[in-house]
Design a protein around this motif. Sequence first.
Motif, PDB file in Angstrom:
ATOM      1  N   GLY A 156     -28.324 -60.255   8.894  1.00  0.00           N
ATOM      2  CA  GLY A 156     -29.469 -60.337   8.008  1.00  0.00           C
ATOM      3  C   GLY A 156     -30.796 -60.008   8.658  1.00  0.00           C
ATOM      4  O   GLY A 156     -31.820 -59.919   7.976  1.00  0.00           O
ATOM      5  N   ILE A 157     -30.807 -59.809   9.984  1.00  0.00           N
ATOM      6  CA  ILE A 157     -32.041 -59.496  10.707  1.00  0.00           C
ATOM      7  C   ILE A 157     -32.093 -57.990  10.962  1.00  0.00           C
ATOM      8  O   ILE A 157     -31.149 -57.411  11.500  1.00  0.00           O
ATOM      9  N   VAL A 158     -33.180 -57.370  10.570  1.00  0.00           N
ATOM     10  CA  VAL A 158     -33.300 -55.916  10.684  1.00  0.00           C
ATOM     11  C   VAL A 158     -33.180 -55.464  12.138  1.00  0.00           C
ATOM     12  O   VAL A 158     -33.923 -55.921  13.009  1.00  0.00           O
ATOM     13  N   GLY A 159     -32.235 -54.583  12.399  1.00  0.00           N
ATOM     14  CA  GLY A 159     -32.038 -54.023  13.730  1.00  0.00           C
ATOM     15  C   GLY A 159     -31.271 -54.899  14.689  1.00  0.00           C
ATOM     16  O   GLY A 159     -30.981 -54.484  15.822  1.00  0.00           O
ATOM     17  N   ALA A 160     -30.891 -56.117  14.278  1.00  0.00           N
ATOM     18  CA  ALA A 160     -30.302 -57.073  15.220  1.00  0.00           C
ATOM     19  C   ALA A 160     -28.889 -56.725  15.643  1.00  0.00           C
ATOM     20  O   ALA A 160     -28.385 -57.279  16.631  1.00  0.00           O
ATOM     21  N   GLY A 161     -28.231 -55.815  14.934  1.00  0.00           N
ATOM     22  CA  GLY A 161     -26.889 -55.422  15.346  1.00  0.00           C
ATOM     23  C   GLY A 161     -26.886 -54.511  16.556  1.00  0.00           C
ATOM     24  O   GLY A 161     -25.873 -54.412  17.273  1.00  0.00           O
ATOM     25  N   ALA A 162     -28.016 -53.835  16.826  1.00  0.00           N
ATOM     26  CA  ALA A 162     -28.062 -52.865  17.929  1.00  0.00           C
ATOM     27  C   ALA A 162     -27.781 -53.493  19.288  1.00  0.00           C
ATOM     28  O   ALA A 162     -26.946 -52.984  20.046  1.00  0.00           O
ATOM     29  N   PRO A 163     -28.444 -54.590  19.676  1.00  0.00           N
ATOM     30  CA  PRO A 163     -28.138 -55.160  20.993  1.00  0.00           C
ATOM     31  C   PRO A 163     -26.730 -55.731  21.085  1.00  0.00           C
ATOM     32  O   PRO A 163     -26.143 -55.762  22.180  1.00  0.00           O
ATOM     33  N   ILE A 164     -26.168 -56.169  19.955  1.00  0.00           N
ATOM     34  CA  ILE A 164     -24.790 -56.658  19.974  1.00  0.00           C
ATOM     35  C   ILE A 164     -23.845 -55.499  20.272  1.00  0.00           C
ATOM     36  O   ILE A 164     -22.912 -55.624  21.078  1.00  0.00           O
ATOM     37  N   ALA A 165     -24.088 -54.358  19.648  1.00  0.00           N
ATOM     38  CA  ALA A 165     -23.266 -53.176  19.914  1.00  0.00           C
ATOM     39  C   ALA A 165     -23.433 -52.705  21.348  1.00  0.00           C
ATOM     40  O   ALA A 165     -22.463 -52.292  22.001  1.00  0.00           O
ATOM     41  N   VAL A 166     -24.653 -52.772  21.865  1.00  0.00           N
ATOM     42  CA  VAL A 166     -24.884 -52.391  23.261  1.00  0.00           C
ATOM     43  C   VAL A 166     -24.125 -53.335  24.194  1.00  0.00           C
ATOM     44  O   VAL A 166     -23.523 -52.896  25.180  1.00  0.00           O
ATOM     45  N   GLY A 167     -24.121 -54.623  23.872  1.00  0.00           N
ATOM     46  CA  GLY A 167     -23.357 -55.566  24.676  1.00  0.00           C
ATOM     47  C   GLY A 167     -21.872 -55.265  24.635  1.00  0.00           C
ATOM     48  O   GLY A 167     -21.176 -55.340  25.670  1.00  0.00           O
ATOM     49  N   ALA A 168     -21.358 -54.925  23.451  1.00  0.00           N
ATOM     50  CA  ALA A 168     -19.938 -54.579  23.332  1.00  0.00           C
ATOM     51  C   ALA A 168     -19.621 -53.315  24.120  1.00  0.00           C
ATOM     52  O   ALA A 168     -18.567 -53.207  24.762  1.00  0.00           O
ATOM     53  N   ALA A 169     -20.534 -52.349  24.095  1.00  0.00           N
ATOM     54  CA  ALA A 169     -20.325 -51.111  24.851  1.00  0.00           C
ATOM     55  C   ALA A 169     -20.362 -51.375  26.351  1.00  0.00           C
ATOM     56  O   ALA A 169     -19.586 -50.789  27.119  1.00  0.00           O
ATOM     57  N   TRP A 170     -21.271 -52.254  26.774  1.00  0.00           N
ATOM     58  CA  TRP A 170     -21.333 -52.604  28.201  1.00  0.00           C
ATOM     59  C   TRP A 170     -20.028 -53.274  28.636  1.00  0.00           C
ATOM     60  O   TRP A 170     -19.476 -52.958  29.697  1.00  0.00           O
TER      61      TRP A 170
END
Length: 335
Positions: free
Chosen positions: A123-137
Motif C-alpha cells: 500500500g506504500i508507493v514505491g515500497a516494493g522496490a527495496p524488497i525486490a532489491v533485497g530478494a535480488a541481492w
Amino acid sequence: MTTPPAPGSAPAPLETLAERYRMLRLIRGFEELALGLVKAGAVPGGIHPYIGQEAVAVGVCSALGPADRLTSTHRGHGHVLARGAAPDRLLAELTGRVDGLNAGRGGSMHAADLSLGILGANGIVGAGAPIAVGAAWAARQAGDGRVAVAFFGDGALNQGVLLESLNLAAIWRLPVVFVCENNGYATTLPAATAVAGSATGRAAAFGIPAEQVDGMNTEAVRAAAQRAVERARSGGGPGFLECRTYRYEGHHTMERRMRTRYRTPEEVEAWRERDPLPRAAALLDPAVAAGLDVEVARQLGAAEDFALASAHPDPAGALDHLYADGLRPRAGASA
C-alpha cells in the motif's frame, strides 16, 4: 501470514498466445467481479482497479522463470493473478475470509503468496522496490539464478526509496528488473505535471539499461521483459522497463462516489481503442477466444461462490501473526 499453497501450486502457464489471452481475460473478469462486490459491500474498503493495464502483468510474468520473485503495488491484483495465484483464494482475500491467500489479513493491497515468489502487494508507493532489491541481492549471494521484478507506477518516480533502490541495484549489479506502469496519473495528478525528465531517464542516470514499451500490447511487453530478465539472469545487472499504459477505471473505487473529473471522456475513449484484450484476441482463432471467455466466466463464477461461502475470521484471533516467531539469531548476536 501466507496459508499453505494448494497441492501443485505453480506459476501460471503463459507460454502460448492462448494462455496469455486467457490470463488477460481472467484479470479483466476478476476486476469486474471485484467491482461488483465492492458495490455490494462484500469487499471492505474498496479496491484500486487494474482494468486496462492487464498486458503489463501478463507480458512481464510470462518472461519469468518458476523460481523468480516479484513485488507488487496497491494496484496489484493483476500481478498476483498473472503469477499464478488462485482467483478463488485471492477473491476470498479481498472479502476478508479465512480461505483467502493470507487468511483475510492482507486484503486487496497486501496479498502475497510466497510459494509463487509473490513477496506481496504494497500500500506504500514505491515500497516494493527495496524488497525486490533485497530478494535480488539474496539470489546473487546464493548463486541460484533467480531474478526479482519490482512493479511500480509513475507516482513512484519521485520517491526516494525507488531512487535508492535503483542506485544499490546498479552498484551491486543485481538481477532485478524495475517495471514502471506509467498510466499517466498519480491518483489524479497528471504525470506530465509532476515528473521532470522521464521515467527511463531516471534509470539512465544510474547506468541502468532502460526501454520504453507499449504497455497495451502484451506481446511487446513480453519481448521487452524477456530481454531484461535474460540480461539480469546472465549477470548483466538490473534493467528498467517503462510500460506506457492506462487505467480505464478511477484510481480507487471511491472515485465513483466522489465523482472526480480529471480526465476527459475523449481521452478515455482514445485509450479504449487500444484495449489489450481485443488486440490479444485478434491473434487467435475467434472460436478459441470465445471458448476461453466461457471457461474464464465459469471459473470466476466458482471463485465468487467459494469466496462468499468462506467463513469470516474469529475476532478472538485478531492479534495473531502480528509478530514473527521461531526466528534464529545470527551467529554472534544475542538471543
